[in-house]
Design an enzyme around this catalytic site. Structure first.
Site, mmCIF file in Angstrom:
data_model
loop_
_atom_site.group_PDB
_atom_site.id
_atom_site.type_symbol
_atom_site.label_atom_id
_atom_site.label_comp_id
_atom_site.label_asym_id
_atom_site.label_seq_id
_atom_site.Cartn_x
_atom_site.Cartn_y
_atom_site.Cartn_z
ATOM 1 N N HIS A 206 0.779 -1.236 0.158
ATOM 2 C CA HIS A 206 0.056 0.122 0.174
ATOM 3 C C HIS A 206 0.812 1.307 0.035
ATOM 4 O O HIS A 206 0.199 2.266 -0.054
ATOM 5 C CB HIS A 206 -0.929 -0.032 1.040
ATOM 6 C CG HIS A 206 -0.072 0.251 2.600
ATOM 7 N ND1 HIS A 206 0.270 -1.013 3.427
ATOM 8 C CD2 HIS A 206 0.382 1.186 3.229
ATOM 9 C CE1 HIS A 206 0.649 -0.418 4.494
ATOM 10 N NE2 HIS A 206 0.764 0.933 4.257
ATOM 11 N N ASP A 236 -0.597 -7.597 0.743
ATOM 12 C CA ASP A 236 0.162 -6.205 1.013
ATOM 13 C C ASP A 236 1.802 -6.157 1.008
ATOM 14 O O ASP A 236 2.431 -6.199 1.927
ATOM 15 C CB ASP A 236 -0.190 -5.442 2.480
ATOM 16 C CG ASP A 236 -0.254 -4.112 2.639
ATOM 17 O OD1 ASP A 236 0.355 -3.709 1.589
ATOM 18 O OD2 ASP A 236 -0.557 -3.788 3.762
ATOM 19 N N GLY A 317 4.015 5.682 9.014
ATOM 20 C CA GLY A 317 5.489 5.834 8.516
ATOM 21 C C GLY A 317 5.944 4.501 8.627
ATOM 22 O O GLY A 317 7.120 4.421 8.215
ATOM 23 N N SER A 319 4.893 1.695 7.961
ATOM 24 C CA SER A 319 4.492 0.777 7.098
ATOM 25 C C SER A 319 5.700 0.183 6.264
ATOM 26 O O SER A 319 6.648 0.818 5.873
ATOM 27 C CB SER A 319 3.691 1.398 6.054
ATOM 28 O OG SER A 319 2.154 1.431 6.627
ATOM 29 N N SER A 334 1.889 -3.933 7.953
ATOM 30 C CA SER A 334 0.951 -3.675 6.962
ATOM 31 C C SER A 334 -0.071 -2.588 7.580
ATOM 32 O O SER A 334 -0.145 -1.397 7.084
ATOM 33 C CB SER A 334 -0.181 -4.750 6.695
ATOM 34 O OG SER A 334 -1.254 -4.480 6.116
#
Length: 454
Positions: A206, A236, A317, A319, A334
């Protein structure tokens, strides 16, 4: 003759006690100086996960007679079983068996029914092996009517579906452990991987679509690379190819903050109850436990399935940042709910599935890529760092044992207990021989004094 024998016995006892002190001191010193078992410092040399024994038993007995496995507080495998014969097989294999009512087939069927219901953003569910339930959670964005409809679906499945409301909202953590930046926002670098020809960063899907250009946080150009593949929603994960094709020095190390890092030695699958660590560019290094597997999350952007559920906190941030344990890479961040002030739930994309789908493998010591000595010189290519510095995809070197780690090892009876016992026993023996000698000298003096006086 009798006095000579006593002197020899005392001398041998003193030498044995002194030898015991030296041996015990050596054992304690080696235990403190050896590699800690904690993934926050240096991991083990081999990619080992606690899911192996339990997973093998579940595979052998089948999903109709088992309902998942986990590790207890001591790290021992526990397998949920539905009948006594399966329980006996688990015990014979050296694991703990727990009788439950519902099999894995029933739990997965319940999850499938939930997935087929009308999608409600802000909800998530996972298989809780320890409670033998499917746990459905709804965040603060879920309306009362939507929650009621989903509750009706759960009631139709049976009493082993538990409904819970949670604070916060289930969102992706866009906005590693080093920061990588693009027009889509900020993410964290996950793990360095290779296809044998080029090197890549494996991060969250994402974070940005295919074609996204990524930069590090250095002044100037600082281009890291470009997203060349990925999957979101559904999965993801995404693949960022380095601008010069190579990851750079330290490609087998993930940064954990303060110039420190952890060397990654392989990839594996986690077990429920396992202690794990996550590193991200916003909140740094955090730890917690795996709480469930095969989780489904309905983000506002879409539904992602097959995730790892943990109680490790994360913030925007983080991720794409790496999750690992004992040097074994497990997944990339995720999304989730909450923050690192109040805590929350965080979900991770499993790493083996992502690598298999993308056709890549980890860069680890002795393999292709930077770890194998084929990296580009630091400072001559975007996305690389000199040893001792940190950067996207090229984290800092592994740090040694710091003060807090030393304290933890000193208080860990499994590491230095035997050495301390030897030291204590030797001290007791030394004091005892000294006391016996003094008593014998005292008695001899009294006998001599009495004879002289008489």
């Amino acid at each position: 003759m009798r006095h000579a024998r006593r002197r020899i016995v005392r001398r041998v006892a003193r030498l044995a006690a002194v030898g015991g002190l030296l041996l015990g001191g050596t054992m304690v010193t080696r235990a403190v100086a050896s590699e800690p078992p904690d993934a926050s410092t240096a991991p083990r040399a081999f990619a080992q996960t606690p899911s192996g024994a339990g997973g093998d038993l579940v595979s052998r007995l089948g999903t109709g007679r088992t309902a998942g496995h986990w590790v207890d507080s001591e790290g021992r495998p526990v397998v949920a079983v539905t009948d006594e014969r399966a329980a006996e097989a688990v015990r014979r294999a050296g694991a703990t068996a727990k009788r439950v009512r519902h099999s894995m087939s029933e739990l997965r069927s319940a999850a499938s029914t939930l997935r087929s219901a009308p999608r409600v953003a802000g909800t998530a569910w996972a298989l809780d092996y320890r409670s033998n339930e499917v746990v459905v959670r709804g965040d603060r964005t879920v309306s009362g009517s939507d929650w009621s409809r989903l509750t009706a679906v759960a009631e139709g499945i049976g009493g082993f579906v538990r409904m819970e409301r949670t604070e916060g909202a289930f969102t992706t953590r866009l906005n590693g452990a080093e920061p990588i930046l693009s027009t889509a926002g900020r993410c964290s670098a996950g793990f360095n991987v290779t296809d044998g020809t080029s090197d890549f960063i494996l991060t969250a899907g994402h974070c940005g679509p295919t074609g996204s250009v990524w930069f590090d946080d250095r002044p100037g150009d600082g281009q890291v690379g470009r997203t060349v593949a990925g999957s979101f929603p559904g999965d993801d994960f995404s693949l960022v190819e380095y601008a010069n094709g190579k990851a750079g020095d330290g490609a087998d190390v993930v940064a954990v903050g303060d110039g420190k890092g952890v060397r990654i030695t392989g990839a594996g699958e986690p077990a429920v109850g396992q202690r794990v660590f996550r590193s991200g560019s916003t909140s740094g290094l955090r730890d917690g436990r795996v709480t469930a597997l095969d989780a489904t999350v309905n983000y506002p952007e879409g539904t992602v399935t097959g995730l790892i559920e943990t109680d490790v906190c994360a913030e925007p941030g983080d991720s794409g940042g790496p999750m690992f344990s004992e040097g074994v890479a497990l997944g990339v961040t995720s999304g989730g709910s909450g923050d690192c002030a109040k805590g929350g739930t965080t979900f991770f994309q499993p790493l083996p599935e992502a690598m298999a789908s993308l056709g890549v493998r980890l860069i680890v010591p002795g393999r292709e890529g930077a770890a194998a000595g084929t990296s580009a010189p630091a400072g001559q290519a975007p996305g690389t760092r000199a040893p001792g510095a940190s950067g996207a995809g090229a984290p800092a070197p592994v740090a040694g044992v710091d003060g807090s780690t030393l304290l933890a090892r000193l208080t860990d009876r499994r590491n230095i207990g035997p050495g301390l016992l030897v030291v204590a026993g030797s001290l007791v023996a030394l004091v005892a021989t000294r006391w016996i000698r003094e008593e014998q000298d005292r008695k001899a003096y009294r006998r001599r004094y009495s004879a002289t006086w008489g």
